[in-house]
Design a protein around this motif. Structure first.
Motif, PDB file in Angstrom:
ATOM      1  N   ARG A   1      -9.996   6.235  -4.149  1.00 34.17           N
ATOM      2  CA  ARG A   1      -9.963   6.275  -2.688  1.00 34.17           C
ATOM      3  C   ARG A   1      -9.738   4.881  -2.110  1.00 34.17           C
ATOM      4  N   GLN A   2     -10.342   3.888  -2.744  1.00 34.98           N
ATOM      5  CA  GLN A   2     -10.172   2.508  -2.283  1.00 34.98           C
ATOM      6  C   GLN A   2      -8.735   2.030  -2.492  1.00 34.98           C
TER       7      GLN A   2
ATOM      8  N   MET B   1       0.849  -1.202   0.000  1.00 38.93           N
ATOM      9  CA  MET B   1       0.000   0.000   0.000  1.00 38.93           C
ATOM     10  C   MET B   1       0.877   1.241   0.000  1.00 38.93           C
ATOM     11  N   THR B   2       0.540   2.198  -0.838  1.00 37.13           N
ATOM     12  CA  THR B   2       1.299   3.448  -0.889  1.00 37.13           C
ATOM     13  C   THR B   2       1.120   4.234   0.395  1.00 37.13           C
ATOM     14  N   THR B   3       2.197   4.767   0.899  1.00 34.24           N
ATOM     15  CA  THR B   3       2.134   5.602   2.095  1.00 34.24           C
ATOM     16  C   THR B   3       2.406   7.043   1.709  1.00 34.24           C
ATOM     17  N   ALA B   4       1.475   7.914   1.999  1.00 34.99           N
ATOM     18  CA  ALA B   4       1.659   9.325   1.687  1.00 34.99           C
ATOM     19  C   ALA B   4       2.731   9.915   2.577  1.00 34.99           C
ATOM     20  N   VAL B   5       3.437  10.898   2.052  1.00 33.81           N
ATOM     21  CA  VAL B   5       4.407  11.609   2.881  1.00 33.81           C
ATOM     22  C   VAL B   5       3.647  12.309   3.992  1.00 33.81           C
ATOM     23  N   SER B   6       4.034  12.055   5.217  1.00 33.38           N
ATOM     24  CA  SER B   6       3.309  12.630   6.352  1.00 33.38           C
ATOM     25  C   SER B   6       3.788  14.053   6.602  1.00 33.38           C
ATOM     26  N   THR B   7       2.868  14.968   6.489  1.00 31.98           N
ATOM     27  CA  THR B   7       3.182  16.379   6.733  1.00 31.98           C
ATOM     28  C   THR B   7       2.123  16.933   7.658  1.00 31.98           C
ATOM     29  N   SER B   8       2.501  17.316   8.856  1.00 27.71           N
ATOM     30  CA  SER B   8       1.527  17.864   9.788  1.00 27.71           C
ATOM     31  C   SER B   8       1.128  19.261   9.349  1.00 27.71           C
ATOM     32  N   LEU B   9       0.031  19.757   9.929  1.00 25.35           N
ATOM     33  CA  LEU B   9      -0.416  21.105   9.601  1.00 25.35           C
ATOM     34  C   LEU B   9       0.655  22.119   9.962  1.00 25.35           C
ATOM     35  N   ALA B  10       1.301  21.921  11.091  1.00 27.37           N
ATOM     36  CA  ALA B  10       2.360  22.852  11.509  1.00 27.37           C
ATOM     37  C   ALA B  10       3.507  22.835  10.513  1.00 27.37           C
ATOM     38  N   ASP B  11       3.879  21.600  10.053  1.00 20.20           N
ATOM     39  CA  ASP B  11       4.954  21.496   9.065  1.00 20.20           C
ATOM     40  C   ASP B  11       4.567  22.210   7.778  1.00 20.20           C
ATOM     41  N   ALA B  12       3.329  21.993   7.354  1.00 21.96           N
ATOM     42  CA  ALA B  12       2.864  22.621   6.113  1.00 21.96           C
ATOM     43  C   ALA B  12       2.922  24.136   6.218  1.00 21.96           C
ATOM     44  N   ASP B  13       2.559  24.669   7.378  1.00 22.42           N
ATOM     45  CA  ASP B  13       2.557  26.119   7.565  1.00 22.42           C
ATOM     46  C   ASP B  13       3.966  26.698   7.581  1.00 22.42           C
ATOM     47  N   SER B  14       4.952  25.856   7.927  1.00 18.12           N
ATOM     48  CA  SER B  14       6.313  26.373   8.071  1.00 18.12           C
ATOM     49  C   SER B  14       7.115  26.317   6.778  1.00 18.12           C
ATOM     50  N   ILE B  15       6.616  25.600   5.770  1.00 15.46           N
ATOM     51  CA  ILE B  15       7.356  25.484   4.515  1.00 15.46           C
ATOM     52  C   ILE B  15       7.387  26.840   3.809  1.00 15.46           C
ATOM     53  N   ALA B  16       8.573  27.267   3.405  1.00 21.11           N
ATOM     54  CA  ALA B  16       8.721  28.546   2.705  1.00 21.11           C
ATOM     55  C   ALA B  16       8.371  28.347   1.236  1.00 21.11           C
ATOM     56  N   LEU B  17       7.221  28.836   0.836  1.00 21.23           N
ATOM     57  CA  LEU B  17       6.728  28.602  -0.520  1.00 21.23           C
ATOM     58  C   LEU B  17       7.144  29.696  -1.509  1.00 21.23           C
TER      59      LEU B  17
ATOM     60  N   VAL C   1      -3.689   8.611   0.619  1.00 20.59           N
ATOM     61  CA  VAL C   1      -3.158   9.682  -0.227  1.00 20.59           C
ATOM     62  C   VAL C   1      -4.230  10.761  -0.400  1.00 20.59           C
ATOM     63  N   PRO C   2      -3.896  12.029  -0.115  1.00 20.34           N
ATOM     64  CA  PRO C   2      -4.897  13.096  -0.284  1.00 20.34           C
ATOM     65  C   PRO C   2      -5.269  13.287  -1.756  1.00 20.34           C
ATOM     66  N   LEU C   3      -6.529  13.662  -1.967  1.00 22.68           N
ATOM     67  CA  LEU C   3      -7.046  13.919  -3.305  1.00 22.68           C
ATOM     68  C   LEU C   3      -7.317  15.420  -3.471  1.00 22.68           C
ATOM     69  N   MET C   4      -6.977  15.933  -4.644  1.00 25.10           N
ATOM     70  CA  MET C   4      -7.289  17.330  -4.978  1.00 25.10           C
ATOM     71  C   MET C   4      -8.102  17.322  -6.267  1.00 25.10           C
ATOM     72  N   ALA C   5      -9.323  17.839  -6.205  1.00 26.00           N
ATOM     73  CA  ALA C   5     -10.180  17.944  -7.384  1.00 26.00           C
ATOM     74  C   ALA C   5     -10.216  19.393  -7.827  1.00 26.00           C
ATOM     75  N   LEU C   6      -9.933  19.632  -9.106  1.00 25.42           N
ATOM     76  CA  LEU C   6      -9.851  21.006  -9.610  1.00 25.42           C
ATOM     77  C   LEU C   6     -10.727  21.175 -10.846  1.00 25.42           C
ATOM     78  N   THR C   7     -11.385  22.308 -10.935  1.00 28.79           N
ATOM     79  CA  THR C   7     -12.185  22.640 -12.109  1.00 28.79           C
ATOM     80  C   THR C   7     -12.355  24.153 -12.191  1.00 28.79           C
ATOM     81  N   ALA C   8     -12.688  24.616 -13.395  1.00 30.50           N
ATOM     82  CA  ALA C   8     -12.942  26.051 -13.576  1.00 30.50           C
ATOM     83  C   ALA C   8     -14.425  26.344 -13.684  1.00 30.50           C
ATOM     84  N   THR C   9     -15.232  25.298 -13.907  1.00 27.62           N
ATOM     85  CA  THR C   9     -16.638  25.526 -14.240  1.00 27.62           C
ATOM     86  C   THR C   9     -17.512  24.483 -13.564  1.00 27.62           C
ATOM     87  N   ALA C  10     -18.210  24.873 -12.515  1.00 29.82           N
ATOM     88  CA  ALA C  10     -19.118  23.930 -11.860  1.00 29.82           C
ATOM     89  C   ALA C  10     -20.147  24.683 -11.028  1.00 29.82           C
TER      90      ALA C  10
END
Length: 619
Positions: free
Chosen positions: A173-174, A1-17, A179-188
């Motif tokens: 998902r199954q 089973m694939t394991t997503a890279v674990s990134t906590s909310l605090a870690d995500a907030d600290s990344i310099a984007l 692994v997190p999913l991101m759904a993107l669209t311009a028109t809905a």
């Protein structure tokens, strides 16, 4: 089973984007909602992102891929879009690739080896390949940390561009529960958004809905009359600019393209009936500015990443508002002023309604009829076009005058339509009185016109007092009056009962009290609309010189010109005249790789221009 890279909310907030944003993409700041979406993705949350065309959807999954180890997999519906985005990413120094049927066997094997060895951060695939059992097995070995579903509206049968192959993505998902999913669209619409969440099994997703407003686009509707001549005049008035002419049929796309070529305009057709190689070649010519105009059916354009499309013309009436919005959204992706023209004929609406009547599925027939009526309402309305579009997607504009549509800049006149309005309302009342049931707009028009159709005779409508009292107007004019009476609230159309017309309380009062009714004159050709938003004043002569230089460099590298630099970047260069690397690096869109590859060449061209035009080019 694939394991997503674990990134906590605090870690995500600290990344310099921001340093990554500048290094790889050349931007100093994010567009609205981009940073929030990116940080949620890095924190491992599911995300639904609704950003308008040109709003920067792609960056929402591209930047997270650079902020951590692992692989981001992007499901994309079109081969051309994959190649386009990967070319742009590689030009910016991003390790990205795609797998699709356009690759030769040895090319595909080489890319698969690279994926097994962890060489890439981004992988683009089509939905069909994504769900193959062998491919899913490979994915489990590649440290996938994000699954991004682009053009996610394609998964919903309520959307305007439903694609059955997207339905199997519900199984993701199954297969990848962590692994997190991101759904993107311009028109809905709201209904489609809910369906996306349901179909993809998104878990408590963060929902981001940006404004649908495209302030750099102008919208106008023109009465369709000798459509080809209208298109030719419009295109010739915009010399050197790229545009798309949308046609409803393959035949009209071919015909318009051929006539434009005969009249000296570089144009090509694009539709599903062309050979795949010809279709791809025509698109590539357009992307590389070898062809100025593409005449296309709706088969063209979804996800096309050409930022300098300056106009979109609808030669024929679109079938729904969502499709119209998405197609106009292909203009001005770079934020510079661009124009959208719709040639409207009520005859187009009648023709489409006849096609709809032949649809066997009653539910689909009702949906299509409702969508067509909404599109006609938009075309005929005297309300601000921008406000109408935004309201369709659940957003209020809030301004009295948008300053960028025909109805705001050249409002149509109203007239005393009391007599015509009373005739129409009275006819609705009389046929109901005669038959005991309500009828649709076409039957009312036929009664007013004094027609001798089978339905008129069947229901004895030739005996009602309103039979033949409207012969002074054409059927098309009467249908337009009927639709406006619906918009004004005098009549109600009932979709669940075959779109029959009913008098509202307001309509009954107008009949009883002989109230005056003001109607709007038909759509006419407005004056030229010049949008304000997105304008970048610059030295136009230098801009043209830099555009030619960009074209030469792009041709040498076998990529579209905008892969080198966008029009926005060139206009900023032609405004600021950068004289050294530090100043050139401050141009929007100049990242590390592009500074190294092109900085010296463009700086030299700008310096040469300034020497030749020293009296004009002052800093």
């Amino acid at each position: 089973m694939t394991t997503a890279v674990s990134t906590s909310l605090a870690d995500a907030d600290s990344i310099a984007l921001l340093p990554l944003l500048k290094q790889f993409f050349g931007f100093d700041s994010f567009r609205p909602l981009q940073e929030e979406i990116i940080r949620d993705a890095l924190a491992g949350r599911d995300v639904l992102a609704l950003l308008p065309t040109g709003g920067g959807k792609s960056l929402c999954f591209q930047l997270p891929a650079l902020a951590r180890d692992g692989l981001t997999v992007v499901v994309s519906p079109l081969i051309s879009l994959m190649k386009d985005q990967v070319d742009a990413l590689q030009a910016s120094g991003v390790p990205a690739t795609f797998l699709n049927s356009s690759l030769k066997a040895d090319e595909a094997r080489a890319r698969l080896r690279g994926l097994h060895e962890g060489e890439y951060r981004l992988l683009y695939v089509a939905p069909e390949r994504m769900m193959l059992s062998g491919f899913l097995s490979d994915l489990r070995q590649w440290n996938v940390n994000l699954l991004a579903i682009d053009e996610a509206h394609c998964i919903s049968e309520w959307g305007h561009d439903f694609r059955p192959e997207y339905r199997r993505l519900a199984e993701l998902r199954q297969h990848f529960p962590d692994v997190p999913l991101m759904a993107l669209t311009a028109t809905a619409t709201e209904r489609v958004r809910l369906d996306i969440v349901k179909q993809l099994h998104l878990r408590d997703p963060q929902r981001y809905v940006a404004s649908f407003n495209r302030p750099n686009l102008s919208y106008r509707v023109m009465a369709k009359s000798k459509a080809y001549e209208q298109v030719l005049r419009f295109v010739n008035a915009r010399a050197n600019e790229s545009g798309i002419v949308y046609c409803q049929s393959r035949k009209s796309a071919e015909t318009v393209a051929a006539r434009l070529r005969a009249d000296g305009v570089l144009a090509k057709p694009y539709h599903a009936g062309l050979d795949a190689n010809e279709r791809s070649a025509n698109q590539e010519l357009f992307l590389r500015d070898e062809v100025r105009v593409i005449c296309a059916t709706i088969a063209f354009g979804m996800g096309i990443n050409k930022p300098n499309v300056r106009f979109v013309v609808h030669h024929d009436l679109p079938k729904n508002v969502e499709g119209y919005y998405q197609e106009t959204g292909r203009a001005g992706r770079d934020g510079l002023p661009s124009e959208c023209l719709l040639l409207f004929s009520a005859g187009d609406a009648v023709k489409y309604s006849r096609f709809i009547e032949e649809v066997s599925d009653e539910k689909q027939r009702q949906i299509a009829t409702t969508q067509l009526r909404q599109m006609v309402d938009f075309a005929e309305s005297r309300e601000c076009r921008r406000a109408s579009l935004l309201r369709y997607f659940g957003e209020e504009f809030g301004e009295v005058n948008c300053g960028g549509c025909d109805n705001c800049l050249t409002p149509r006149e109203t007239y005393d339509g009391t007599l015509a309005g009373q005739k129409f309302l009275s006819c609705v009342y009389r046929v109901r009185e005669k038959s005991g049931i309500n009828f649709g707009i076409n039957q009312i028009v036929e009664v007013l016109a004094g027609a001798e159709t089978e339905n008129i005779i069947k229901w004895n409508h030739h005996t009602v007092s309103t039979y033949g009292i409207g012969k002074e107007l054409s059927r098309i004019e009467w249908r337009g009056i009927g639709r406006e009476l619906i918009r004004l609230g005098y009549l109600r159309q009932v979709p669940e009962k075959f779109n029959v017309l009913q008098l509202t309380d307001q309509g009954q009062a107008a009949l009883r009290e002989r109230q005056s009714i003001r109607l709007t004159k038909s759509v006419m050709a407005p004056k030229h609309v010049q949008p304000r938003a997105g304008e970048v004043s610059c030295d136009e002569a230098l801009f043209e010189r830099l555009r030619r230089l960009r074209k030469r460099l792009a041709d040498e590298r076998g990529v579209p010109p905008y892969i080198v630099f966008s029009d926005v970047s060139l206009r900023q260069m032609a405004r600021d005249y950068p004289a050294n690397k530090e100043e050139f690096a401050r141009i929007s869109g100049v990242g590390e790789q592009k500074l190294k590859r092109f900085g010296k060449i463009f700086l030299s061209a700008i310096a040469k221009y300034r020497r030749e035009n020293s009296t004009n080019a002052t800093r």
